[in-house]
Design a protein around this motif. Structure first.
Motif, PDB file in Angstrom:
ATOM      1  N   THR A  46       9.810  -5.202  -6.069  1.00 31.94           N
ATOM      2  CA  THR A  46      10.213  -6.425  -6.777  1.00 31.94           C
ATOM      3  C   THR A  46       9.003  -7.252  -7.226  1.00 31.94           C
ATOM      4  OG1 THR A  46      12.258  -6.435  -5.505  1.00 31.94           O
ATOM      5  CG2 THR A  46      11.676  -8.475  -6.621  1.00 31.94           C
ATOM      6  N   PRO A  47       8.027  -7.511  -6.372  1.00 34.02           N
ATOM      7  CA  PRO A  47       6.884  -8.299  -6.864  1.00 34.02           C
ATOM      8  C   PRO A  47       5.911  -7.510  -7.749  1.00 34.02           C
ATOM      9  CG  PRO A  47       7.036  -8.393  -4.456  1.00 34.02           C
ATOM     10  CD  PRO A  47       7.991  -7.370  -4.919  1.00 34.02           C
ATOM     11  N   ASP A  48       5.719  -6.213  -7.452  1.00 31.66           N
ATOM     12  CA  ASP A  48       4.657  -5.464  -8.131  1.00 31.66           C
ATOM     13  C   ASP A  48       5.147  -4.574  -9.267  1.00 31.66           C
ATOM     14  OD1 ASP A  48       2.721  -6.498  -6.411  1.00 31.66           O
ATOM     15  OD2 ASP A  48       3.151  -4.962  -4.909  1.00 31.66           O
ATOM     16  N   GLY A  49       6.439  -4.320  -9.367  1.00 32.07           N
ATOM     17  CA  GLY A  49       6.935  -3.444 -10.425  1.00 32.07           C
ATOM     18  C   GLY A  49       6.929  -1.995  -9.984  1.00 32.07           C
ATOM     19  N   PRO A  50       6.815  -1.071 -10.933  1.00 33.54           N
ATOM     20  CA  PRO A  50       6.868   0.351 -10.585  1.00 33.54           C
ATOM     21  C   PRO A  50       5.647   0.788  -9.776  1.00 33.54           C
ATOM     22  CG  PRO A  50       6.975   0.033 -12.969  1.00 33.54           C
ATOM     23  CD  PRO A  50       6.744  -1.291 -12.365  1.00 33.54           C
ATOM     24  N   VAL A  51       5.913   1.587  -8.742  1.00 36.28           N
ATOM     25  CA  VAL A  51       4.863   2.104  -7.871  1.00 36.28           C
ATOM     26  C   VAL A  51       5.075   3.607  -7.764  1.00 36.28           C
ATOM     27  CG1 VAL A  51       3.916   2.053  -5.550  1.00 36.28           C
ATOM     28  CG2 VAL A  51       4.763  -0.046  -6.591  1.00 36.28           C
ATOM     29  N   ASP A  52       4.027   4.387  -7.961  1.00 30.94           N
ATOM     30  CA  ASP A  52       4.121   5.842  -7.847  1.00 30.94           C
ATOM     31  C   ASP A  52       3.743   6.287  -6.447  1.00 30.94           C
ATOM     32  OD1 ASP A  52       4.906   6.140 -10.450  1.00 30.94           O
ATOM     33  OD2 ASP A  52       2.890   6.530 -11.211  1.00 30.94           O
ATOM     34  N   ALA A  53       4.445   7.293  -5.962  1.00 30.23           N
ATOM     35  CA  ALA A  53       4.145   7.889  -4.661  1.00 30.23           C
ATOM     36  C   ALA A  53       4.320   9.401  -4.784  1.00 30.23           C
ATOM     37  CB  ALA A  53       5.074   7.337  -3.582  1.00 30.23           C
ATOM     38  N   VAL A  54       3.514  10.147  -4.069  1.00 31.85           N
ATOM     39  CA  VAL A  54       3.533  11.607  -4.154  1.00 31.85           C
ATOM     40  C   VAL A  54       4.131  12.177  -2.870  1.00 31.85           C
ATOM     41  CG1 VAL A  54       2.106  13.660  -4.408  1.00 31.85           C
ATOM     42  CG2 VAL A  54       1.526  11.592  -5.672  1.00 31.85           C
ATOM     43  N   PHE A  55       5.147  13.029  -3.043  1.00 33.96           N
ATOM     44  CA  PHE A  55       5.803  13.706  -1.922  1.00 33.96           C
ATOM     45  C   PHE A  55       6.068  15.141  -2.325  1.00 33.96           C
ATOM     46  CE2 PHE A  55       7.187   9.271  -1.396  1.00 33.96           C
ATOM     47  CZ  PHE A  55       6.800   9.049  -0.086  1.00 33.96           C
ATOM     48  N   PRO A  56       6.231  16.030  -1.358  1.00 34.08           N
ATOM     49  CA  PRO A  56       6.694  17.373  -1.706  1.00 34.08           C
ATOM     50  C   PRO A  56       8.070  17.284  -2.373  1.00 34.08           C
ATOM     51  CG  PRO A  56       5.852  17.353   0.530  1.00 34.08           C
ATOM     52  CD  PRO A  56       5.906  15.927   0.061  1.00 34.08           C
ATOM     53  N   ILE A  57       8.329  18.218  -3.254  1.00 32.76           N
ATOM     54  CA  ILE A  57       9.574  18.192  -4.018  1.00 32.76           C
ATOM     55  C   ILE A  57      10.771  18.240  -3.071  1.00 32.76           C
ATOM     56  CG2 ILE A  57      10.996  19.522  -5.638  1.00 32.76           C
ATOM     57  CD1 ILE A  57       8.426  20.266  -7.077  1.00 32.76           C
ATOM     58  N   GLY A  58      11.691  17.326  -3.281  1.00 36.21           N
ATOM     59  CA  GLY A  58      12.915  17.279  -2.488  1.00 36.21           C
ATOM     60  C   GLY A  58      12.801  16.485  -1.204  1.00 36.21           C
ATOM     61  N   THR A  59      11.642  15.904  -0.922  1.00 34.61           N
ATOM     62  CA  THR A  59      11.487  15.175   0.335  1.00 34.61           C
ATOM     63  C   THR A  59      11.241  13.690   0.120  1.00 34.61           C
ATOM     64  OG1 THR A  59       9.115  15.564   0.416  1.00 34.61           O
ATOM     65  CG2 THR A  59      10.523  17.209   1.465  1.00 34.61           C
ATOM     66  N   ALA A  60      11.410  13.207  -1.096  1.00 29.73           N
ATOM     67  CA  ALA A  60      11.150  11.787  -1.358  1.00 29.73           C
ATOM     68  C   ALA A  60      12.218  10.936  -0.694  1.00 29.73           C
ATOM     69  CB  ALA A  60      11.133  11.534  -2.857  1.00 29.73           C
ATOM     70  N   PRO A  61      11.824   9.960   0.111  1.00 23.84           N
ATOM     71  CA  PRO A  61      12.813   9.085   0.747  1.00 23.84           C
ATOM     72  C   PRO A  61      13.387   8.107  -0.281  1.00 23.84           C
ATOM     73  CG  PRO A  61      10.600   8.386   1.314  1.00 23.84           C
ATOM     74  CD  PRO A  61      10.460   9.643   0.519  1.00 23.84           C
ATOM     75  N   PRO A  62      14.578   7.565  -0.004  1.00 28.49           N
ATOM     76  CA  PRO A  62      15.176   6.626  -0.963  1.00 28.49           C
ATOM     77  C   PRO A  62      14.413   5.303  -1.056  1.00 28.49           C
ATOM     78  CG  PRO A  62      16.560   6.874   0.976  1.00 28.49           C
ATOM     79  CD  PRO A  62      15.462   7.870   1.109  1.00 28.49           C
ATOM     80  N   THR A  63      13.712   4.935  -0.005  1.00 29.12           N
ATOM     81  CA  THR A  63      12.906   3.712  -0.051  1.00 29.12           C
ATOM     82  C   THR A  63      11.574   3.976   0.632  1.00 29.12           C
ATOM     83  OG1 THR A  63      13.798   2.901   2.034  1.00 29.12           O
ATOM     84  CG2 THR A  63      14.922   2.170   0.037  1.00 29.12           C
ATOM     85  N   ILE A  64      10.559   3.262   0.186  1.00 30.94           N
ATOM     86  CA  ILE A  64       9.248   3.286   0.837  1.00 30.94           C
ATOM     87  C   ILE A  64       8.752   1.849   0.912  1.00 30.94           C
ATOM     88  CG2 ILE A  64       8.650   5.592  -0.004  1.00 30.94           C
ATOM     89  CD1 ILE A  64       6.745   4.183  -2.026  1.00 30.94           C
ATOM     90  N   SER A  65       7.718   1.636   1.728  1.00 30.86           N
ATOM     91  CA  SER A  65       7.104   0.313   1.711  1.00 30.86           C
ATOM     92  C   SER A  65       6.005   0.328   0.657  1.00 30.86           C
ATOM     93  CB  SER A  65       6.548  -0.040   3.089  1.00 30.86           C
ATOM     94  OG  SER A  65       5.553   0.879   3.445  1.00 30.86           O
ATOM     95  N   CYS A  66       5.934  -0.702  -0.116  1.00 34.61           N
ATOM     96  CA  CYS A  66       4.989  -0.775  -1.228  1.00 34.61           C
ATOM     97  C   CYS A  66       3.564  -0.699  -0.679  1.00 34.61           C
ATOM     98  CB  CYS A  66       5.192  -2.081  -1.993  1.00 34.61           C
ATOM     99  SG  CYS A  66       3.974  -2.339  -3.286  1.00 34.61           S
TER     100      CYS A  66
END
Ligand SMILES: [Zn+2]
Length: 93
Positions: A9-29
């Motif tokens: 919400t404060p920072d906008g879009p944030v990219d994170a790298v995970f193995p395919i199919g293992t991305a959690p629905p939420t992360i901490s910015c």
């Protein structure tokens, strides 16, 4: 590995790298620590040149699934080209 986009919400879009199919629905910015929810967007597969992608795919598949042959390749139907007769005149070691 794949790059996933989350919305902070404060920072906008944030990219994170995970193995395919293992991305959690939420992360901490990574910037502020706020909970960021995952965004779903179209994959960027259509942006690459088809020829280059085919070469990359062949290289990847040869690493994991190399072509295995059980016999040498067949002999060519045409005979080998004759050497220029002048090559006999060249000095020999
Ligand atoms: Zn943030």
């Amino acid at each position: 590995m794949a790059t996933y986009t989350y919305r902070c919400t404060p920072d906008g879009p944030v990219d994170a790298v995970f193995p395919i199919g293992t991305a959690p629905p939420t992360i901490s910015c990574p910037h502020c620590g706020e909970t960021s929810t995952r965004l779903f967007s179209a994959p960027m597969l259509g942006l690459a040149d088809r020829g280059r992608m085919a070469v990359i795919d062949r290289a990847e598949s040869s690493r994991t699934d190399p072509a295995v042959v059980s016999a040498p390749p067949p002999k060519p139907s045409r005979p080998a080209p004759r050497l220029d007769p002048r090559t006999r005149l060249l000095p020999r070691p």
